[in-house]
Design an enzyme around this catalytic site. Structure first.
Site, PDB file in Angstrom:
ATOM      1  N   SER A 133       0.928  -1.084   0.111  1.00 20.32           N
ATOM      2  CA  SER A 133      -0.045   0.167  -0.041  1.00 20.32           C
ATOM      3  C   SER A 133       0.887   1.121   0.025  1.00 20.32           C
ATOM      4  CB  SER A 133      -0.769  -0.069   1.063  1.00 20.32           C
ATOM      5  OG  SER A 133      -1.505   1.432   1.391  1.00 20.32           O
ATOM      6  N   TYR A 173      -2.750  -1.009  10.276  1.00 21.92           N
ATOM      7  CA  TYR A 173      -2.651  -1.089   8.681  1.00 21.92           C
ATOM      8  C   TYR A 173      -1.314  -0.622   8.126  1.00 21.92           C
ATOM      9  CZ  TYR A 173      -4.551  -0.981   3.879  1.00 21.92           C
ATOM     10  OH  TYR A 173      -4.630  -1.395   2.609  1.00 21.92           O
TER      11      TYR A 173
HETATM   12  P1  NDP Z   1     -11.756  -5.622  -0.208  1.00 24.78           P
HETATM   13  O1  NDP Z   1     -12.439  -5.409   1.032  1.00 24.78           O
HETATM   14  O2  NDP Z   1     -12.953  -5.397  -1.385  1.00 24.78           O
HETATM   15  O3  NDP Z   1     -11.638  -7.364  -0.623  1.00 24.78           O
HETATM   16  C1  NDP Z   1     -10.740  -8.238   0.136  1.00 24.78           C
HETATM   17  C2  NDP Z   1     -10.875  -9.434  -0.325  1.00 24.78           C
HETATM   18  O4  NDP Z   1      -9.894 -10.151   0.820  1.00 24.78           O
HETATM   19  C3  NDP Z   1     -12.008 -10.256  -0.042  1.00 24.78           C
HETATM   20  O5  NDP Z   1     -12.136 -11.224  -1.092  1.00 24.78           O
HETATM   21  C4  NDP Z   1     -12.364 -10.960   1.059  1.00 24.78           C
HETATM   22  O6  NDP Z   1     -13.145 -12.031   1.144  1.00 24.78           O
HETATM   23  C5  NDP Z   1     -10.521 -11.334   1.338  1.00 24.78           C
HETATM   24  N1  NDP Z   1     -10.344 -11.644   2.779  1.00 24.78           N
HETATM   25  C6  NDP Z   1     -10.579 -10.911   3.635  1.00 24.78           C
HETATM   26  N2  NDP Z   1     -10.053 -11.510   4.763  1.00 24.78           N
HETATM   27  C7  NDP Z   1      -9.720 -12.716   4.386  1.00 24.78           C
HETATM   28  C8  NDP Z   1      -9.057 -14.154   5.195  1.00 24.78           C
HETATM   29  N3  NDP Z   1      -8.881 -13.895   6.434  1.00 24.78           N
HETATM   30  N4  NDP Z   1      -8.849 -15.102   4.317  1.00 24.78           N
HETATM   31  C9  NDP Z   1      -9.085 -14.876   2.927  1.00 24.78           C
HETATM   32  N5  NDP Z   1      -9.694 -14.109   2.311  1.00 24.78           N
HETATM   33  C10 NDP Z   1      -9.783 -12.885   2.975  1.00 24.78           C
HETATM   34  O7  NDP Z   1     -10.510  -5.001  -0.294  1.00 24.78           O
HETATM   35  P2  NDP Z   1      -9.790  -4.314  -1.644  1.00 24.78           P
HETATM   36  O8  NDP Z   1     -10.049  -4.926  -2.914  1.00 24.78           O
HETATM   37  O9  NDP Z   1      -9.890  -2.901  -1.294  1.00 24.78           O
HETATM   38  O10 NDP Z   1      -8.025  -4.549  -0.811  1.00 24.78           O
HETATM   39  C11 NDP Z   1      -7.299  -5.576  -1.561  1.00 24.78           C
HETATM   40  C12 NDP Z   1      -5.843  -5.415  -0.908  1.00 24.78           C
HETATM   41  O11 NDP Z   1      -5.491  -4.362  -1.553  1.00 24.78           O
HETATM   42  C13 NDP Z   1      -5.956  -5.484   0.439  1.00 24.78           C
HETATM   43  O12 NDP Z   1      -4.580  -5.996   1.076  1.00 24.78           O
HETATM   44  C14 NDP Z   1      -5.917  -4.025   0.713  1.00 24.78           C
HETATM   45  O13 NDP Z   1      -5.188  -3.822   1.819  1.00 24.78           O
HETATM   46  C15 NDP Z   1      -5.043  -3.596  -0.163  1.00 24.78           C
HETATM   47  N6  NDP Z   1      -4.997  -2.127  -0.658  1.00 24.78           N
HETATM   48  C16 NDP Z   1      -6.193  -1.700  -0.927  1.00 24.78           C
HETATM   49  C17 NDP Z   1      -6.341  -0.158  -1.102  1.00 24.78           C
HETATM   50  C18 NDP Z   1      -7.621   0.753  -1.519  1.00 24.78           C
HETATM   51  O14 NDP Z   1      -7.469   1.649  -1.704  1.00 24.78           O
HETATM   52  N7  NDP Z   1      -8.821  -0.305  -1.718  1.00 24.78           N
HETATM   53  C19 NDP Z   1      -4.995   0.450  -1.019  1.00 24.78           C
HETATM   54  C20 NDP Z   1      -3.795   0.130  -0.900  1.00 24.78           C
HETATM   55  C21 NDP Z   1      -3.936  -1.543  -0.589  1.00 24.78           C
HETATM   56  P3  NDP Z   1     -13.712 -12.818   2.460  1.00 24.78           P
HETATM   57  O15 NDP Z   1     -14.030 -11.491   3.472  1.00 24.78           O
HETATM   58  O16 NDP Z   1     -14.993 -13.312   1.835  1.00 24.78           O
HETATM   59  O17 NDP Z   1     -12.769 -13.797   2.772  1.00 24.78           O
END
Ligand code: NDP
Length: 255
Positions: free
Chosen positions: A146, A159
């Site tokens: 990030s 985070y």
């Molecule tokens: P979302 O919340 O839209 O999606 C997160 C995904 O991770 C979902 O598919 C969720 O599915 C899965 N997930 C969460 N916890 C677990 C777990 N314990 N085991 C397996 N799967 C899990 O997040 P984003 O798409 O926004 O973010 C994706 C990545 O990008 C993250 O690492 C985030 O920190 C990073 N990021 C995002 C930014 C943004 O602006 N959006 C900026 C910088 C980094 P489920 O809950 O069903 O398991």
């Protein structure tokens, strides 16, 4: 010649957290570049539905639901994927969560949850996949860091600590595994409109601040990350190692 450098035909990619947001876009992008993709997250119905929808788009897609924070599930899932869908050539550590709040009042359970999902799991899943990749002498590990691997904002302590850790873990994995033919890199997204940031997008003051603070003048669109992921997953990056590539519309370039 140049297109062949980015061709992922015949490669298998496991993308954690790929039922929505950034992970789903990366799965679709890697699939469009030719890879067989494995959709993963905790919710079995969602992983199966997303894999089916990608198949409808002509992408070779499977699903393997597991919780990245549960080491036993991680070990089982990697073995199941390798046995069922072929050797994992590309791992994208994308699953992540956010718990915002002032540090002085932060519940230690929230600290642990963020560290466990956003950092501990990158170690656990990468190590398990690397154990299979190393005897084959090749593999691509891409972790989603990030811009908070570099800078923090009030209310984001766990985070930012975890994402800073992902940047350094990427370097640590590189220095141990590059010699075995693995490339270990990270992508550092700026602000992208997804479920994770829905509260921020809905806040007019934050939305205006982001647009003003980002040289590109807008939020990131998840498709903006696909080029970096295909690059880091493909032969085009075979001598790129230990790097974090920021895709942030220029936020980190200025004050
Ligand atoms: P979302 O919340 O839209 O999606 C997160 C995904 O991770 C979902 O598919 C969720 O599915 C899965 N997930 C969460 N916890 C677990 C777990 N314990 N085991 C397996 N799967 C899990 O997040 P984003 O798409 O926004 O973010 C994706 C990545 O990008 C993250 O690492 C985030 O920190 C990073 N990021 C995002 C930014 C943004 O602006 N959006 C900026 C910088 C980094 P489920 O809950 O069903 O398991």
């Amino acid at each position: 010649m140049s297109a062949a450098l980015f061709d992922l035909s015949g490669r298998t990619a496991l993308i954690t957290g790929s039922t929505r947001g950034i992970g789903k876009a990366l799965a679709r992008g890697l699939g469009a570049a030719g890879a067989r993709v494995i959709i993963s997250a905790r919710d079995r119905e969602q992983t199966s539905a997303v894999a089916a929808s990608l198949r409808d788009e002509g992408i070779l897609a499977h699903d393997c639901p597991f919780d990245v924070t549960d080491t036993e599930q991680v070990v089982r899932a990697v073995a199941t994927c390798e046995a069922g869908f072929g050797p994992i050539d590309i791992l994208v550590n994308n699953a992540g969560i956010q718990r915002r709040g002032p540090l002085l009042d932060l519940d230690p359970a929230d600290w642990r949850a963020v560290m466990s999902t956003n950092l501990d799991a990158v170690f656990a899943v990468s190590r398990e996949v690397a154990r299979a990749m190393i005897p084959r002498g090749r593999g691509k590990i891409i972790s989603i860091a990030s811009l908070m691997s570099e800078v923090a904002r009030p209310g984001t302590a766990p985070y930012a600590a975890a994402k800073g850790g992902v940047k350094m873990l990427t370097r640590a994995m590189c220095v141990e595994w590059a010699v075995h033919g693995l490339q270990v890199n990270a992508i550092g997204p700026g602000y992208f409109a997804t479920e994770l940031t829905a509260a921020l997008v809905a806040d007019p003051a934050f939305d205006a601040w982001i647009r003003g603070r980002t040289p590109a003048g807008r939020w990131g669109r998840v498709e903006d990350l696909v080029g970096a992921a295909v690059f880091l997953a493909s032969g085009a990056s075979d001598f790129v190692n230990g790097q974090t590539l920021y895709v942030d519309g220029g936020v980190l370039a200025g004050l």
